[in-house]
Design a protein around this motif. Structure first.
Motif, PDB file in Angstrom:
ATOM      1  N   UNK A   1     -76.473 -41.684  99.555  1.00  0.00           N
ATOM      2  CA  UNK A   1     -75.505 -42.016  98.637  1.00  0.00           C
ATOM      3  C   UNK A   1     -74.412 -40.876  98.287  1.00  0.00           C
ATOM      4  N   UNK A   2     -73.199 -41.264  98.086  1.00  0.00           N
ATOM      5  CA  UNK A   2     -72.107 -40.154  97.802  1.00  0.00           C
ATOM      6  C   UNK A   2     -72.323 -39.450  96.660  1.00  0.00           C
ATOM      7  N   UNK A   3     -72.831 -38.289  96.991  1.00  0.00           N
ATOM      8  CA  UNK A   3     -73.164 -37.161  95.927  1.00  0.00           C
ATOM      9  C   UNK A   3     -72.074 -36.260  95.426  1.00  0.00           C
ATOM     10  N   UNK A   4     -70.719 -36.666  95.727  1.00  0.00           N
ATOM     11  CA  UNK A   4     -69.550 -35.967  95.445  1.00  0.00           C
ATOM     12  C   UNK A   4     -69.640 -35.658  93.671  1.00  0.00           C
ATOM     13  N   UNK A   5     -69.832 -34.432  93.447  1.00  0.00           N
ATOM     14  CA  UNK A   5     -69.417 -33.919  91.973  1.00  0.00           C
ATOM     15  C   UNK A   5     -70.908 -34.113  91.327  1.00  0.00           C
TER      16      UNK A   5
ATOM     17  N   UNK B   1     -71.266 -29.878  96.658  1.00  0.00           N
ATOM     18  CA  UNK B   1     -70.653 -28.602  96.640  1.00  0.00           C
ATOM     19  C   UNK B   1     -69.979 -28.713  95.423  1.00  0.00           C
ATOM     20  N   UNK B   2     -70.297 -27.813  94.285  1.00  0.00           N
ATOM     21  CA  UNK B   2     -70.019 -27.937  92.920  1.00  0.00           C
ATOM     22  C   UNK B   2     -69.062 -26.646  92.518  1.00  0.00           C
ATOM     23  N   UNK B   3     -67.745 -27.079  91.755  1.00  0.00           N
ATOM     24  CA  UNK B   3     -66.865 -25.905  91.365  1.00  0.00           C
ATOM     25  C   UNK B   3     -67.571 -25.545  89.922  1.00  0.00           C
TER      26      UNK B   3
ATOM     27  N   UNK C   1     -65.075 -20.521  91.811  1.00  0.00           N
ATOM     28  CA  UNK C   1     -66.482 -20.454  92.535  1.00  0.00           C
ATOM     29  C   UNK C   1     -67.177 -21.833  92.807  1.00  0.00           C
ATOM     30  N   UNK C   2     -67.491 -21.737  94.439  1.00  0.00           N
ATOM     31  CA  UNK C   2     -68.037 -22.857  94.484  1.00  0.00           C
ATOM     32  C   UNK C   2     -69.606 -22.766  95.077  1.00  0.00           C
TER      33      UNK C   2
END
Length: 234
Positions: A69-73, A78-80, A205-206
């Motif tokens: 699945x699309x895990x963006x965010x 990768x999380x800001x 910061x990521x």
């Protein structure tokens, strides 16, 4: 008198008696009729294959979307987690949760560690650089050090809290004990705390929670980065 017709081919329409006579009589008219029927047969076959192909593609795409699945965010991407200014640096002995040196970010299930540039280190030269790389500790342009520690104890998976009273991580389940930088101190844990890749985009910061380093072993005199705390942790 009855007339025998050939078995019906589902790819081709049935012949009329007149067409049958033409087709079996030969000549240019018969050739044209045969060509038209062959073209229709090819068209139907190709259309059927196209439908099958589209159905298969749709099914595969749906399966892949379920598996990956699309895990963006979300955790697993990768999380800001904030700006550099949100994470004041501290020496290990002066770290305080969410005030200096150690900061918890629930969305990343991560402790962001920011150690001051004057942090006492036990290694130097190439040995230091090699150990920083292997432990995914990032040296910033101002000389400070960053590392993102996964919250999970590597013994049996409990969430490990940071203890201000003994400036270290102490698992409440079975007592595994880790230094501010995540290095193993004592207890049943088989290795040091796992960590995620940490990087910067400008001042952001990521924490890349899709990349996990679970290879940091118990440190010894040749690999330990910072001194052990001097305060006992009951």
């Amino acid at each position: 008198m009855s007339m025998d017709f050939p078995p019906r081919d589902v790819d081709r329409p049935p012949l009329t008696p007149q067409q049958y006579e033409v087709l079996h009589g030969g000549g240019a008219e018969a050739a044209e009729l045969a060509r038209q029927r062959l073209s229709r047969r090819r068209f139907l076959r190709r259309a059927t294959l196209a439908v099958w192909g589209l159905s298969a593609t749709t099914a595969v795409a749906g399966a892949l979307n379920m598996l990956y699945p699309n895990l963006a965010g979300q955790f697993g991407s990768a999380l800001n987690v904030g700006n550099k200014s949100d994470f004041p640096a501290a020496k290990p002995s002066e770290a305080k949760l969410d005030q200096a040196g150690v900061f918890y970010r629930q969305e990343a299930k991560t402790y962001v560690i920011h150690l001051a540039k004057d942090t006492p280190l036990l290694l130097s030269g190439q040995a230091l650089n090699d150990q920083l790389d292997s432990e995914w500790v990032v040296k910033d342009s101002d000389g400070s050090y960053w590392v993102a520690l996964y919250q999970r104890c590597v013994h049996l998976g409990c969430t490990v809290p940071f203890r201000d009273d003994c400036v270290s991580f102490k698992c409440p389940c079975h007592g595994s004990h880790y230094n501010v930088d995540g290095e193993f101190l004592d207890g049943p844990a088989p290795r040091s705390l796992d960590r995620f890749r940490i990087l910067f985009q400008g001042e952001s910061v990521i924490v890349d929670t899709s990349q996990l380093n679970n290879k940091v072993q118990h440190p010894d005199a040749s690999t330990r980065l910072i001194p052990e705390p001097t305060i006992a942790c009951a």
